[in-house]
Scaffold this active site. Sequence first.
Site, PDB file in Angstrom:
ATOM      1  N   GLY A   6      11.499  13.010   8.319  1.00  0.00           N
ATOM      2  CA  GLY A   6       9.534  14.502   8.545  1.00  0.00           C
ATOM      3  C   GLY A   6       8.709  13.886   7.310  1.00  0.00           C
ATOM      4  N   THR A  35       5.589  13.300   8.478  1.00  0.00           N
ATOM      5  CA  THR A  35       3.905  13.987   8.940  1.00  0.00           C
ATOM      6  C   THR A  35       4.154  15.400   8.882  1.00  0.00           C
ATOM      7  OG1 THR A  35       3.870  11.908  10.850  1.00  0.00           O
ATOM      8  CG2 THR A  35       2.587  13.349  11.349  1.00  0.00           C
ATOM      9  N   ARG A  84       4.778 -10.485  46.036  1.00  0.00           N
ATOM     10  CA  ARG A  84       3.457  -9.843  46.217  1.00  0.00           C
ATOM     11  C   ARG A  84       2.195 -10.586  47.222  1.00  0.00           C
ATOM     12  NH1 ARG A  84       1.647  -5.105  49.363  1.00  0.00           N
ATOM     13  NH2 ARG A  84      -0.313  -4.669  49.247  1.00  0.00           N
ATOM     14  N   GLN A  98      -2.500  -4.007  36.260  1.00  0.00           N
ATOM     15  CA  GLN A  98      -3.404  -4.338  36.861  1.00  0.00           C
ATOM     16  C   GLN A  98      -2.933  -5.299  37.831  1.00  0.00           C
ATOM     17  OE1 GLN A  98      -6.248  -3.606  36.635  1.00  0.00           O
ATOM     18  NE2 GLN A  98      -7.027  -4.748  38.135  1.00  0.00           N
ATOM     19  N   ILE A  99      -1.801  -6.098  37.506  1.00  0.00           N
ATOM     20  CA  ILE A  99      -1.039  -7.674  38.763  1.00  0.00           C
ATOM     21  C   ILE A  99      -0.636  -6.605  39.413  1.00  0.00           C
ATOM     22  CG2 ILE A  99       0.554  -8.575  38.845  1.00  0.00           C
ATOM     23  CD1 ILE A  99      -0.521  -9.842  35.997  1.00  0.00           C
ATOM     24  N   GLU A 159       4.453   5.358  13.035  1.00  0.00           N
ATOM     25  CA  GLU A 159       4.243   4.440  11.903  1.00  0.00           C
ATOM     26  C   GLU A 159       2.919   4.085  11.173  1.00  0.00           C
ATOM     27  OE1 GLU A 159       7.880   3.403  11.433  1.00  0.00           O
ATOM     28  OE2 GLU A 159       9.125   3.752  12.609  1.00  0.00           O
ATOM     29  N   SER A 176      -2.709   2.246  13.609  1.00  0.00           N
ATOM     30  CA  SER A 176      -3.726   0.192  13.858  1.00  0.00           C
ATOM     31  C   SER A 176      -4.831   0.392  12.961  1.00  0.00           C
ATOM     32  CB  SER A 176      -4.650   0.021  15.196  1.00  0.00           C
ATOM     33  OG  SER A 176      -3.152  -0.331  15.519  1.00  0.00           O
TER      34      SER A 176
END
Length: 379
Positions: free
Chosen positions: A124, A126, A268, A336-337, A363, A366
């Site tokens: 702990g 945060t 597909r 998307q694919i 963690e 960005s």
Amino acid sequence: MDFRLTDEQQLLRRTVREFADIEIRPHVRDWDETQHFPIELVPKLAELGLLGIQWPEEYGGAGMSALDYCICIEELARVDPSVALSVAAHNGLSSAHLAMFGSEEQKRAFLMPLARGEKIGAWGLTEATSGSDAAGLRTTATRSGECWVLNGSKHFTTHGRVGDLFVVMAVTDRSAGTKGISAFIVERGTPGMTPGKKEDKLGMRASDTSEVVFDNCSVPVDRLIGAEGQGFVNALQVLDAGRIGIAALSVGLAQGAYEAALAYARERTAFGQTIDRFQAIQWKLADNATRIEAARLMTYRAAVLKDRGERMTLESAMAKLYASEIAVQAADDCVQIHGGYGFVKDYPAEKFFRDVKLTTIGEGTSEIQRLVIARHLLS
Ligand SMILES: Cc1cc2nc3c(=O)[nH]c(=O)nc-3n(C[C@H](O)[C@H](O)[C@H](O)COP(=O)(O)OP(=O)(O)OC[C@H]3O[C@@H](n4cnc5c(N)ncnc54)[C@H](O)[C@@H]3O)c2cc1C
């Protein structure tokens, strides 16, 4: 520079992959939907050594390297990122803090049951008002006779509800800033410590994330980890190494998403052919395979530096930043694919898409990784 994995490491990958395919894959959807933390999996993870991967055998660990650790986390994340997150938090946060900074007695009493998988660890740092700005935490620990008395609460604690052993950062001297924060071991069931709200999450739903509340929670003085006032500095060192785990988790998640997309593209059909015949799909697959390989190499490099005992703050931040961001792209391309089928729960694509977002947040976001990297470049 030798990029080959050893025979033992290749065997380790095959073993964990097989374990994940047999023991985890059949349950992934159910655990996700019900937000079930798979406590029943814990003895099986322990049997493989996955709950004490890097700790010496004398402390109940499997004695593996940081690179081996990456392989294990990758293979779990390829199948279920939330199991990988729990394993990474258990190994890379609470256990790591004890392994790196605990006394001999603390390692025997607390690291050992964690490494053997007899107890589940939680860490702990945060709080509700301090995440990236972790030094702004408000939980206090006040000395009272032969005890420290903790007051405050922790947010977003992985295993906040299911954990047995907590490593908790608390302010012991407000006037000393980051040098006035210390780390304590708190056992589940200690009077004054109660699990709070369990978070209802977008992804990583099988990994328990909860609030933990401390209300005059008293622990003996020997539960202080390391020197008084060193808790925050030590927590940053734990995170340096922990980020390698999240980078590995991102690589594994991206690999799982890429493989799901590849398999679907081969089956597909559209316009009279399988969609893997379309260059637009092929480029997505090629770009993802390339990015995943680059992220894996960055992650392994940071791990090898750690194994050599060298500093790797920069390399682990770079690996975590890059691997998590390419994983987001891989999960997006996977949906998307799959087209419309990427949007429904019958296929794994939508879960990877939900789970992946944690990797750019947990963690250190960005933005914080970029801050760490820039600080190194400018220092
Ligand atoms: C599933 C899950 C599990 C977690 N497990 C744990 C755990 O076990 N233990 C634990 O201690 N914590 C845990 N966390 C907390 C996690 O580490 C924090 O959520 C994370 O560090 C971000 O903090 P925050 O949520 O308070 O966001 P904030 O810090 O409020 O950030 C909000 C936004 O502002 C940006 N920002 C903040 N500061 C700056 C800056 N200086 N420059 C540029 N941008 C900035 C951030 O990048 C982000 O985009 C977990 C979180 C989640 C979601």
